[in-house]
Design a protein around this motif. Structure first.
Motif, mmCIF file in Angstrom:
data_model
loop_
_atom_site.group_PDB
_atom_site.id
_atom_site.type_symbol
_atom_site.label_atom_id
_atom_site.label_comp_id
_atom_site.label_asym_id
_atom_site.label_seq_id
_atom_site.Cartn_x
_atom_site.Cartn_y
_atom_site.Cartn_z
ATOM 1 N N MET A 56 0.847 -1.188 0.000
ATOM 2 C CA MET A 56 0.000 0.000 0.000
ATOM 3 C C MET A 56 0.890 1.248 0.000
ATOM 4 O O MET A 56 1.865 1.328 0.728
ATOM 5 C CB MET A 56 -0.902 0.009 1.237
ATOM 6 N N ASN A 57 0.536 2.196 -0.803
ATOM 7 C CA ASN A 57 1.257 3.454 -0.898
ATOM 8 C C ASN A 57 0.526 4.483 -0.038
ATOM 9 O O ASN A 57 -0.469 5.058 -0.466
ATOM 10 C CB ASN A 57 1.314 3.887 -2.361
ATOM 11 N N ILE A 58 1.005 4.722 1.176
ATOM 12 C CA ILE A 58 0.290 5.550 2.148
ATOM 13 C C ILE A 58 0.106 6.990 1.680
ATOM 14 O O ILE A 58 -0.922 7.599 1.935
ATOM 15 C CB ILE A 58 0.945 5.480 3.543
ATOM 16 N N GLY A 59 1.118 7.541 0.996
ATOM 17 C CA GLY A 59 1.002 8.914 0.520
ATOM 18 C C GLY A 59 -0.109 9.088 -0.483
ATOM 19 O O GLY A 59 -0.894 10.036 -0.406
ATOM 20 N N ASN A 60 -0.189 8.167 -1.443
ATOM 21 C CA ASN A 60 -1.267 8.242 -2.435
ATOM 22 C C ASN A 60 -2.626 7.991 -1.795
ATOM 23 O O ASN A 60 -3.615 8.621 -2.169
ATOM 24 C CB ASN A 60 -1.007 7.272 -3.580
ATOM 25 N N GLU A 61 -2.680 7.067 -0.836
ATOM 26 C CA GLU A 61 -3.939 6.813 -0.118
ATOM 27 C C GLU A 61 -4.387 8.060 0.643
ATOM 28 O O GLU A 61 -5.570 8.374 0.699
ATOM 29 C CB GLU A 61 -3.795 5.626 0.836
ATOM 30 N N PHE A 62 -3.424 8.772 1.239
ATOM 31 C CA PHE A 62 -3.739 10.018 1.940
ATOM 32 C C PHE A 62 -4.346 11.026 0.975
ATOM 33 O O PHE A 62 -5.377 11.641 1.266
ATOM 34 C CB PHE A 62 -2.482 10.594 2.613
ATOM 35 N N LEU A 63 -3.725 11.201 -0.191
ATOM 36 C CA LEU A 63 -4.232 12.175 -1.166
ATOM 37 C C LEU A 63 -5.620 11.792 -1.671
ATOM 38 O O LEU A 63 -6.487 12.652 -1.816
ATOM 39 C CB LEU A 63 -3.245 12.319 -2.329
ATOM 40 N N ILE A 64 -5.840 10.511 -1.903
ATOM 41 C CA ILE A 64 -7.167 10.042 -2.325
ATOM 42 C C ILE A 64 -8.199 10.344 -1.242
ATOM 43 O O ILE A 64 -9.304 10.810 -1.516
ATOM 44 C CB ILE A 64 -7.130 8.530 -2.665
ATOM 45 N N SER A 65 -7.822 10.093 0.015
ATOM 46 C CA SER A 65 -8.714 10.363 1.139
ATOM 47 C C SER A 65 -9.034 11.855 1.260
ATOM 48 O O SER A 65 -10.180 12.241 1.500
ATOM 49 C CB SER A 65 -8.072 9.851 2.439
ATOM 50 N N VAL A 66 -8.028 12.696 1.086
ATOM 51 C CA VAL A 66 -8.224 14.147 1.165
ATOM 52 C C VAL A 66 -9.207 14.607 0.093
ATOM 53 O O VAL A 66 -10.144 15.359 0.373
ATOM 54 C CB VAL A 66 -6.870 14.884 1.006
ATOM 55 N N ILE A 67 -9.007 14.157 -1.127
ATOM 56 C CA ILE A 67 -9.897 14.537 -2.225
ATOM 57 C C ILE A 67 -11.319 14.064 -1.937
ATOM 58 O O ILE A 67 -12.288 14.804 -2.144
ATOM 59 C CB ILE A 67 -9.375 13.987 -3.566
ATOM 60 N N LYS A 68 -11.458 12.853 -1.435
ATOM 61 C CA LYS A 68 -12.777 12.306 -1.099
ATOM 62 C C LYS A 68 -13.461 13.152 -0.030
ATOM 63 O O LYS A 68 -14.634 13.503 -0.158
ATOM 64 C CB LYS A 68 -12.621 10.863 -0.612
ATOM 65 N N ARG A 69 -12.739 13.483 1.047
ATOM 66 C CA ARG A 69 -13.329 14.253 2.150
ATOM 67 C C ARG A 69 -13.686 15.670 1.713
ATOM 68 O O ARG A 69 -14.768 16.156 2.019
ATOM 69 C CB ARG A 69 -12.386 14.288 3.350
ATOM 70 N N ILE A 125 -2.408 20.807 3.945
ATOM 71 C CA ILE A 125 -3.625 20.095 3.545
ATOM 72 C C ILE A 125 -4.548 19.921 4.752
ATOM 73 O O ILE A 125 -5.754 20.161 4.672
ATOM 74 C CB ILE A 125 -3.285 18.732 2.907
ATOM 75 N N ASN A 126 -3.980 19.523 5.879
ATOM 76 C CA ASN A 126 -4.799 19.344 7.087
ATOM 77 C C ASN A 126 -5.455 20.649 7.522
ATOM 78 O O ASN A 126 -6.582 20.636 8.039
ATOM 79 C CB ASN A 126 -3.962 18.746 8.217
ATOM 80 N N ARG A 127 -4.762 21.771 7.331
ATOM 81 C CA ARG A 127 -5.384 23.072 7.639
ATOM 82 C C ARG A 127 -6.642 23.271 6.806
ATOM 83 O O ARG A 127 -7.666 23.737 7.296
ATOM 84 C CB ARG A 127 -4.402 24.211 7.383
ATOM 85 N N GLN A 128 -6.567 22.916 5.529
ATOM 86 C CA GLN A 128 -7.737 23.055 4.668
ATOM 87 C C GLN A 128 -8.840 22.067 5.048
ATOM 88 O O GLN A 128 -10.014 22.384 4.962
ATOM 89 C CB GLN A 128 -7.347 22.872 3.199
ATOM 90 N N LEU A 129 -8.434 20.872 5.487
ATOM 91 C CA LEU A 129 -9.421 19.876 5.932
ATOM 92 C C LEU A 129 -10.166 20.334 7.183
ATOM 93 O O LEU A 129 -11.239 19.825 7.487
ATOM 94 C CB LEU A 129 -8.748 18.527 6.195
ATOM 95 N N ALA A 130 -9.600 21.267 7.918
ATOM 96 C CA ALA A 130 -10.290 21.847 9.069
ATOM 97 C C ALA A 130 -11.046 23.117 8.661
ATOM 98 O O ALA A 130 -12.191 23.327 9.068
ATOM 99 C CB ALA A 130 -9.290 22.165 10.180
ATOM 100 N N HIS A 131 -10.414 23.952 7.856
ATOM 101 C CA HIS A 131 -10.965 25.259 7.503
ATOM 102 C C HIS A 131 -12.207 25.166 6.611
ATOM 103 O O HIS A 131 -13.231 25.807 6.888
ATOM 104 C CB HIS A 131 -9.868 26.080 6.813
ATOM 105 N N LEU A 132 -12.128 24.400 5.558
ATOM 106 C CA LEU A 132 -13.236 24.357 4.598
ATOM 107 C C LEU A 132 -14.495 23.697 5.169
ATOM 108 O O LEU A 132 -15.591 24.242 4.999
ATOM 109 C CB LEU A 132 -12.775 23.706 3.294
ATOM 110 N N PRO A 133 -14.396 22.557 5.864
ATOM 111 C CA PRO A 133 -15.605 22.001 6.493
ATOM 112 C C PRO A 133 -16.190 22.915 7.581
ATOM 113 O O PRO A 133 -17.407 22.972 7.759
ATOM 114 C CB PRO A 133 -15.128 20.674 7.087
ATOM 115 N N TYR A 134 -15.336 23.637 8.286
ATOM 116 C CA TYR A 134 -15.801 24.588 9.301
ATOM 117 C C TYR A 134 -16.748 25.603 8.666
ATOM 118 O O TYR A 134 -17.860 25.831 9.153
ATOM 119 C CB TYR A 134 -14.576 25.274 9.919
#
Length: 177
Positions: free
Chosen positions: A1-14, A129-138
Motif C-alpha cells: 500500500m502506498n500511504i502517501g497516495n492513499e492520503f491524497l485520495i482520502s483528502v480529495i474524497k473528504r 492540507i490538514n489546515r484546509q481539511l479543518a478550515h473548509l468544512p468549518y
C-alpha cells in the motif's frame, strides 16, 4: 500500500464531500437567502463563499512554488457585503473548489513532505492540507447552519434525518452483504 497516495485520495474524497454538502445546500436557497445575516456580528452565506473562494484561490494557486497568501489577495474585502447574485456566488464557489481540488489531484506522494509557506510560515504540505481539511468544512458547516435557519421546516436534510439512524445503519449493513 502506498500511504502517501492513499492520503491524497482520502483528502480529495473528504473535501469533495464537503463541497457536495454546500452544493446541496445552495439548491435550497434563493438570491436573497445568500445575503441573510442572523445578526450584525455574523457573516452571510455570500460572505462565507467570498472568503472560502479567496482562501482556496490564494492557498492553491502555484501551491508548491509561491506563498499561500498571495499579494493579489485582499482578505479583508472578502468580508465586505456585496450584492452578488446567487449564480455569481456559485461561480466563486466553483472557482475556489476547482483550484483547490485540481491542485491536490496534481500532487504526488513525493510532494507531501515538501515545505511550502503561508504568510511566510513554513509548513509541510501534509500540514497545509490538514489546515484546509479543518478550515473548509468549518465554513461549510456555517453555510449549512445559516441555510437551516432560513429554510426552517422546508429544509431538506443532507444527512441521516432525526430518528432514522437505526434504519440507516441497517440499510448500510444490508448493502454490504
Amino acid at each position: 500500500m502506498n500511504i502517501g497516495n492513499e492520503f491524497l485520495i482520502s483528502v480529495i474524497k473528504r473535501l469533495s464531500y464537503y463541497k457536495e454538502l454546500g452544493d446541496k445546500t445552495f439548491v435550497q436557497l434563493n438570491d436573497a437567502d445568500c445575503h441573510f445575516r442572523p445578526n450584525e456580528s455574523s457573516n452571510s452565506i455570500a460572505i462565507i463563499i467570498q472568503h472560502m473562494s479567496g482562501n482556496m484561490l490564494s492557498r492553491w494557486t502555484d501551491f508548491l512554488t509561491s506563498d499561500g497568501e498571495k499579494e493579489w489577495r485582499n482578505r479583508d474585502s472578502e468580508f465586505e457585503i456585496t450584492h452578488y447574485t446567487k449564480p455569481q456566488l456559485l461561480d466563486l464557489w466553483e472557482k475556489g473548489w476547482d483550484c483547490c481540488l485540481t491542485s491536490i489531484k496534481n500532487l504526488s506522494e513525493n510532494d507531501l513532505l515538501k515545505t511550502i509557506y503561508i504568510r511566510s510560515e513554513p509548513l509541510v504540505v501534509i500540514d497545509a492540507i490538514n489546515r484546509q481539511l479543518a478550515h473548509l468544512p468549518y465554513h461549510t458547516g456555517q453555510i449549512i447552519y445559516i441555510a437551516k435557519i432560513i429554510t426552517d421546516t422546508k429544509w431538506q436534510n443532507l444527512s441521516i434525518p432525526r430518528g432514522k439512524s437505526e434504519q440507516f445503519n441497517l440499510n448500510m449493513k444490508n448493502n454490504k452483504q
